[in-house]
Design a protein around this motif. Structure first.
Motif, PDB file in Angstrom:
ATOM      1  N   VAL A   1       0.847  -1.196   0.000  1.00 29.84           N
ATOM      2  CA  VAL A   1       0.000   0.000   0.000  1.00 29.84           C
ATOM      3  C   VAL A   1       0.885   1.248   0.000  1.00 29.84           C
ATOM      4  O   VAL A   1       0.630   2.201  -0.744  1.00 29.84           O
ATOM      5  N   ASP A   2       1.919   1.246   0.802  1.00 27.36           N
ATOM      6  CA  ASP A   2       2.832   2.398   0.844  1.00 27.36           C
ATOM      7  C   ASP A   2       3.511   2.623  -0.497  1.00 27.36           C
ATOM      8  O   ASP A   2       3.687   3.761  -0.933  1.00 27.36           O
ATOM      9  N   LYS A   3       3.883   1.537  -1.165  1.00 22.22           N
ATOM     10  CA  LYS A   3       4.528   1.646  -2.476  1.00 22.22           C
ATOM     11  C   LYS A   3       3.561   2.266  -3.482  1.00 22.22           C
ATOM     12  O   LYS A   3       3.933   3.160  -4.239  1.00 22.22           O
ATOM     13  N   ALA A   4       2.319   1.831  -3.464  1.00 22.83           N
ATOM     14  CA  ALA A   4       1.311   2.387  -4.372  1.00 22.83           C
ATOM     15  C   ALA A   4       1.055   3.859  -4.062  1.00 22.83           C
ATOM     16  O   ALA A   4       0.908   4.676  -4.971  1.00 22.83           O
ATOM     17  N   ARG A   5       1.008   4.192  -2.783  1.00 27.57           N
ATOM     18  CA  ARG A   5       0.778   5.597  -2.386  1.00 27.57           C
ATOM     19  C   ARG A   5       1.881   6.509  -2.906  1.00 27.57           C
ATOM     20  O   ARG A   5       1.619   7.654  -3.287  1.00 27.57           O
ATOM     21  N   LYS A   6       3.108   6.027  -2.890  1.00 19.44           N
ATOM     22  CA  LYS A   6       4.229   6.837  -3.392  1.00 19.44           C
ATOM     23  C   LYS A   6       4.062   7.136  -4.872  1.00 19.44           C
ATOM     24  O   LYS A   6       4.388   8.224  -5.331  1.00 19.44           O
ATOM     25  N   ILE A   7       3.544   6.163  -5.612  1.00 17.32           N
ATOM     26  CA  ILE A   7       3.304   6.372  -7.039  1.00 17.32           C
ATOM     27  C   ILE A   7       2.175   7.378  -7.224  1.00 17.32           C
ATOM     28  O   ILE A   7       2.226   8.250  -8.083  1.00 17.32           O
ATOM     29  N   CYS A   8       1.149   7.282  -6.390  1.00 13.70           N
ATOM     30  CA  CYS A   8      -0.016   8.168  -6.490  1.00 13.70           C
ATOM     31  C   CYS A   8       0.288   9.595  -6.051  1.00 13.70           C
ATOM     32  O   CYS A   8      -0.382  10.535  -6.496  1.00 13.70           O
ATOM     33  N   ARG A   9       1.252   9.756  -5.179  1.00 16.32           N
ATOM     34  CA  ARG A   9       1.515  11.058  -4.540  1.00 16.32           C
ATOM     35  C   ARG A   9       1.627  12.208  -5.542  1.00 16.32           C
ATOM     36  O   ARG A   9       1.084  13.283  -5.333  1.00 16.32           O
ATOM     37  N   ASP A  10       2.329  12.000  -6.643  1.00 15.31           N
ATOM     38  CA  ASP A  10       2.556  13.065  -7.619  1.00 15.31           C
ATOM     39  C   ASP A  10       1.675  12.926  -8.861  1.00 15.31           C
ATOM     40  O   ASP A  10       1.938  13.546  -9.888  1.00 15.31           O
ATOM     41  N   CYS A  11       0.650  12.122  -8.771  1.00 14.41           N
ATOM     42  CA  CYS A  11      -0.198  11.841  -9.928  1.00 14.41           C
ATOM     43  C   CYS A  11      -1.096  13.041 -10.252  1.00 14.41           C
ATOM     44  O   CYS A  11      -1.750  13.588  -9.362  1.00 14.41           O
ATOM     45  N   PRO A  12      -1.158  13.427 -11.518  1.00 13.31           N
ATOM     46  CA  PRO A  12      -1.983  14.575 -11.878  1.00 13.31           C
ATOM     47  C   PRO A  12      -3.493  14.325 -11.788  1.00 13.31           C
ATOM     48  O   PRO A  12      -4.269  15.269 -11.767  1.00 13.31           O
ATOM     49  N   VAL A  13      -3.898  13.063 -11.720  1.00 16.86           N
ATOM     50  CA  VAL A  13      -5.335  12.749 -11.660  1.00 16.86           C
ATOM     51  C   VAL A  13      -5.714  12.074 -10.346  1.00 16.86           C
ATOM     52  O   VAL A  13      -6.742  11.403 -10.260  1.00 16.86           O
ATOM     53  N   MET A  14      -4.917  12.273  -9.307  1.00 20.34           N
ATOM     54  CA  MET A  14      -5.147  11.592  -8.034  1.00 20.34           C
ATOM     55  C   MET A  14      -6.537  11.888  -7.458  1.00 20.34           C
ATOM     56  O   MET A  14      -7.249  10.973  -7.045  1.00 20.34           O
ATOM     57  N   ALA A  15      -6.952  13.136  -7.446  1.00 13.14           N
ATOM     58  CA  ALA A  15      -8.263  13.492  -6.880  1.00 13.14           C
ATOM     59  C   ALA A  15      -9.388  12.869  -7.692  1.00 13.14           C
ATOM     60  O   ALA A  15     -10.355  12.335  -7.137  1.00 13.14           O
ATOM     61  N   ARG A  16      -9.272  12.909  -9.011  1.00 16.02           N
ATOM     62  CA  ARG A  16     -10.300  12.310  -9.879  1.00 16.02           C
ATOM     63  C   ARG A  16     -10.359  10.805  -9.676  1.00 16.02           C
ATOM     64  O   ARG A  16     -11.440  10.206  -9.665  1.00 16.02           O
TER      65      ARG A  16
END
Length: 122
Positions: A66-81
């Protein structure tokens, strides 16, 4: 069907190349995909950081995953969507928008409580 183990894939000069194995198995060496329809409800997915990682990364079986996935998501331009999509569709599994299943359940519970309290006070 010719299969290639991870260990064999790491060796160089021994055995068949990935291209040769793909050709022998009747598979294309590289997959071509059509560009996403910009008018579709899921067009935003083509801009996500997750497209660069295997899907299994976002469906971990432990907290470290889960932490590894969160790190990928952290800078994602569509994270909120992505998070809103998972909440709207009630997706139960995986990391979406940087949130685990448990975190999304908490968000939904909080939203339900807010709606309930808003309707009571009106």
């Amino acid at each position: 069907m010719i299969k290639r183990s991870k260990r064999a894939a790491q060796r160089t000069g021994n055995g068949l190349s990935a291209e040769a194995i793909a050709e022998l198995n009747g598979r294309p060496v590289s997959l071509t995909t059509a560009p996403p329809d910009p008018d579709s409800d899921s067009a935003w997915m083509s801009d996500g950081n997750c497209r660069l990682h295997p899907p299994a990364t976002f469906f971990p079986s432990d907290g470290v995953g889960v932490d590894k996935a969160r790190k990928i998501c952290r800078d994602c331009p569509v994270m909120a969507r992505c998070l809103e999509y998972a909440l709207e569709e009630r997706i139960d599994h995986g990391v979406w928008g940087g949130c685990s299943e448990r975190e999304r359940r908490r968000i939904l519970k909080t939203r339900r409580q807010e709606v309930a309290s808003a309707t009571v006070t009106v």
